[in-house]
Design a protein around this motif. Structure first.
Motif, mmCIF file in Angstrom:
data_model
loop_
_atom_site.group_PDB
_atom_site.id
_atom_site.type_symbol
_atom_site.label_atom_id
_atom_site.label_comp_id
_atom_site.label_asym_id
_atom_site.label_seq_id
_atom_site.Cartn_x
_atom_site.Cartn_y
_atom_site.Cartn_z
ATOM 1 N N SER A 157 1.175 8.988 6.023
ATOM 2 C CA SER A 157 1.055 7.531 6.130
ATOM 3 C C SER A 157 0.255 7.153 7.371
ATOM 4 N N PRO B 150 2.818 3.730 10.674
ATOM 5 C CA PRO B 150 4.089 4.369 10.350
ATOM 6 C C PRO B 150 4.114 5.832 10.775
ATOM 7 N N SER C 132 4.515 11.411 1.471
ATOM 8 C CA SER C 132 4.017 10.963 2.774
ATOM 9 C C SER C 132 4.226 11.987 3.887
ATOM 10 N N VAL D 94 0.848 -1.190 0.000
ATOM 11 C CA VAL D 94 0.000 0.000 0.000
ATOM 12 C C VAL D 94 0.886 1.242 0.000
ATOM 13 N N GLN D 95 0.396 2.287 -0.647
ATOM 14 C CA GLN D 95 1.091 3.566 -0.579
ATOM 15 C C GLN D 95 0.074 4.676 -0.393
ATOM 16 N N PRO D 96 0.230 5.505 0.622
ATOM 17 C CA PRO D 96 1.252 5.444 1.652
ATOM 18 C C PRO D 96 0.855 4.433 2.731
ATOM 19 N N GLY D 97 1.802 4.192 3.650
ATOM 20 C CA GLY D 97 1.478 3.352 4.807
ATOM 21 C C GLY D 97 2.046 1.962 4.733
ATOM 22 N N MET D 98 3.166 1.789 4.030
ATOM 23 C CA MET D 98 3.689 0.434 3.810
ATOM 24 C C MET D 98 4.055 -0.325 5.098
ATOM 25 N N PRO D 99 4.861 0.257 5.999
ATOM 26 C CA PRO D 99 5.207 -0.538 7.198
ATOM 27 C C PRO D 99 4.067 -0.510 8.222
ATOM 28 N N ASN E 189 5.533 8.567 9.177
ATOM 29 C CA ASN E 189 5.298 9.641 8.216
ATOM 30 C C ASN E 189 3.870 10.139 8.377
HETATM 31 O O1 MOO Z 1 4.648 3.784 2.754
HETATM 32 MO MO1 MOO Z 1 5.390 5.224 3.486
HETATM 33 O O2 MOO Z 1 4.816 5.962 1.954
HETATM 34 O O3 MOO Z 1 5.969 6.905 3.556
HETATM 35 O O4 MOO Z 1 3.972 5.205 4.287
#
Ligand code: MOO
Ligand SMILES: Nc1nc2c(c(=O)[nH]1)N[C@H]1C(S)=C(S)[C@@H](COP(=O)(O)OP(=O)(O)OC[C@H]3O[C@@H](n4cnc5c(N)ncnc54)[C@H](O)[C@@H]3O)O[C@H]1N2
Length: 426
Positions: free
Chosen positions: A312, A307, A388, A285-290, A309
Motif C-alpha cells: 500500500s 498507509p 497488501s 483505492v486498493q491498495p492504499g485506502m487510508p 502495509n
Molecule cells: O487499502 Mo490497504 O489495501 O492494505 O492499503
C-alpha cells in the motif's frame, strides 16, 4: 482542498490525487554552472543569441575554390591552382578568394568570400604553394552554413527539460555558461510503528524490518530528490511530534508511513489530525485506502501520510506522491507513463474502489495481429498475489493496471491502462 463527492463513504481517487498536487508550492530555482546542472530540470527557456554554426565554414580539410575553376578536374585531367594562403579553424577572417586561386582550408575554417566549394585533401596532391586537384567541387558541398543547426532567436531547450549530457552540450554550444535550474526537493521519509526495526538487525517476534522507509526513500531519490530516511519512530505521540517538527524544518516534502488507519495506536493520524492542516480519509483505492494529505508548519511543508502495509505504501507513492514530486522537480510531463494492455487472464477487483493491480507486461506481437486495437501495445497478467503485504510479488511487477471503480471482474482480453513502474524521466 476539494470537498469530497460521495463514493459510498470513500473519498474519490482523482480528488485525492488533485489534493496531493494542490498542497505544493514551487521551489526557488537556482543558477548553476553547466556541469553542476547535470540531471537537473531546466527552469528557463534557452534561446540562441547567435546562429549555430556562427559562420560559413568548411566541413573538410582541403582546398576552398571557385567551383567553376575546377569543373573539368579529374584523375586524368587534374587542374593546377596556386595556393594563396592557409585558413585554420579559429584563424582570422580570410581575404576574399580571387578567381583562379585556391586556399588550403582546415575543418572549421571560415570560407573566404567568393569561394563556393571545397575539394577534400584526399582528392589533391596536398600542395602548399600550388595544388593539383583531381576532382571538381560542387557548390555548397562540404560547406557548413551559418545557422544550419540553430537560427538566432530559436528556443533550443525548454523549461521542464531534464538536462542530460546532450542538452548540456547544446547549452554550451549556444554560449551558455550557467543555467537556471529547479531546486532539488528535500524529501524526508519517516516510518512509524513500534514493531518496525532497522534492516540488517535481528527480528524479535512480531517485528518487521523498515522496508517502507527504504522503498519510499529510494523512490524519491530515483526521481532526483535529495531523499533522507528517518528510521522507524515508535508509536508515541510526543516522540513522533518531535521527529516531525524537526523533519519539517529541513524538508520541502514530508512522507510518513504507517499509523493512518483505525487502530488504537495509529499515532500519525491522531497527532496530525489535531493540526487542522492535514486531512485523513479513506480513499476509494486498493491498495492504499487510508491516506493523509496536507501541510505542516509555518513553511506549509506538504505532507503525505501513506498507509503502513508495504504494498500500500509503495503503490500510494506511485499513484499520489510520484506525480507531486515530479511537479515539484519542475518536469514538464509529471504524469504517469501509461501503456494500454489487454488482460491475459481474468481476476477479481473490489466493488466501488479503483484497483491498481500489480501486473507483468509483455509487448503484443509486433506484427500487430495479436490485438485488433493498435493502441493496445501490451498484454498484462497479474503477479502472483495482490495482498497488501506481498512485497516479493510487488518487486516483480512491471506496472500497475488501473481497474476502474465500477469493475468487479476483469475479463480476459479487457483493455486496461497500466502505469509503468520504475525509472521514467522526462
Ligand atoms: O487499502 Mo490497504 O489495501 O492494505 O492499503
Ligand atoms: N479496522 C480497520 N483496520 C484497518 C483498516 C481499516 O479501514 N479499518 N485499513 C486497513 C488498510 S487498507 C491498511 S492499508 C492498513 C493501514 O494501516 P496503517 O497505515 O495504520 O499502518 P500500520 O497499522 O502502522 O501497519 C500496517 C502493516 O504494515 C506494516 N508496516 C508498517 N510500517 C512498516 C514499515 N515501515 N516497513 C514494513 N512494514 C511496515 C505493519 O507491521 C503492519 O503489518 O490498515 C488496515 N487496517
Amino acid at each position: 482542498m476539494s470537498t469530497p463527492v460521495p463514493t459510498g463513504d470513500l473519498f474519490p481517487v482523482d480528488q485525492h490525487a488533485a489534493d496531493c498536487l494542490a498542497v505544493l508550492r514551487p521551489l526557488e530555482p537556482v543558477r548553476l554552472p553547466l556541469l553542476q546542472a547535470l540531471d537537473r530540470v531546466l527552469a528557463e527557456d534557452v534561446v540562441a543569441t547567435a546562429p549555430l554554426p556562427g559562420d560559413d565554414n568548411s566541413a573538410m580539410d582541403g582546398y576552398a575554390v571557385h567551383c567553376d575553376d575546377v569543373a573539368t578536374a579529374s584523375v586524368d585531367t587534374p587542374v593546377m591552382l596556386p595556393v594563396v594562403g592557409d585558413v585554420a579553424a579559429g584563424g582570422p577572417d580570410p581575404a576574399p578568394l580571387a578567381r583562379g586561386t585556391a586556399v588550403r582550408i582546415m575543418t572549421g575554417g571560415l570560407i573566404p568570400a567568393g569561394a563556393d566549394g571545397i575539394v577534400p585533401v584526399e582528392l589533391t596532391d596536398g600542395g602548399v604553394t600550388s595544388v593539383r586537384l583531381r576532382a571538381p567541387a560542387s557548390p555548397g558541398r562540404y560547406v557548413r552554413h551559418a545557422g544550419d543547426d540553430v537560427a538566432v532567436g530559436e528556443t533550443v531547450l525548454r523549461a521542464g527539460a531534464r538536462l542530460g549530457p546532450r542538452q548540456l552540450s547544446l547549452a554550451a554550444a549556444v554560449g551558455r555558461g550557467e543555467l537556471l535550474v529547479r531546486a532539488v526537493p528535500r524529501v524526508v521519509v519517516v516510518s512509524t510503528g513500534d514493531e518496525v526495526v532497522e534492516p540488517g538487525g535481528e527480528l524479535l517476534p512480531g517485528q518487521v524490518f523498515d522496508s517502507n522507509g527504504v522503498g519510499l526513500t529510494a523512490s524519491a531519490a530515483e526521481l532526483g530528490c535529495a531523499a533522507e530516511r528517518v528510521g522507524a519512530v515508535r508509536d508515541d505521540a510526543a516522540g513522533l511530534a518531535a521527529v516531525i517538527e524537526a523533519a519539517v524544518a529541513r524538508a520541502d516534502v514530508l512522507i510518513t508511513s504507517g499509523g493512518v488507519s483505525a487502530g488504537a495506536f495509529d499515532v500519525v493520524k491522531a497527532l496530525l489530525r489535531r493540526t487542522g492542516t492535514v486531512q485523513f480519509r479513506k480513499v476509494a483505492v486498493q491498495p492504499g485506502m487510508p491516506q493523509g494529505v496536507g501541510v505542516l508548519g509555518e513553511g506549509r511543508v506538504p505532507v503525505y501520510c501513506l498507509p503502513g502495509n508495504p504494498v500500500s505504501s509503495m503503490v500510494s507513492f506511485e499513484v499520489f506522491v510520484r506525480p507531486a514530486l515530479r511537479t515539484l522537480l519542475g518536469e514538464d510531463q509529471p504524469g504517469h507513463r501509461v501503456v494500454r494492455a489487454a488482460a491475459g487472464r481474468g481476476w477479481s477487483a473490489p466493488a466501488g474502489k479503483r484497483q491498481y493491480a500489480r501486473v507483468l507486461l509483455r509487448p503484443v506481437d509486433p506484427d500487430g495481429h495479436e490485438h485488433p486495437d493498435p493502441t493496445v501495445t501490451h498484454l498484462c497478467t497479474p503477479v502472483g498475489g495482490q495482498g497488501s503485504h506481498l512485497v516479493a510479488d510487488l518487486s516483480t511487477a512491471d506496472a500497475l493496471a488501473l481497474v476502474p471503480e465500477d469493475v468487479t471482474a476483469v475479463v480476459p482480453g479487457q483493455v486496461l491502462d497500466c502505469l509503468v513502474l520504475g525509472r521514467v524521466r522526462s
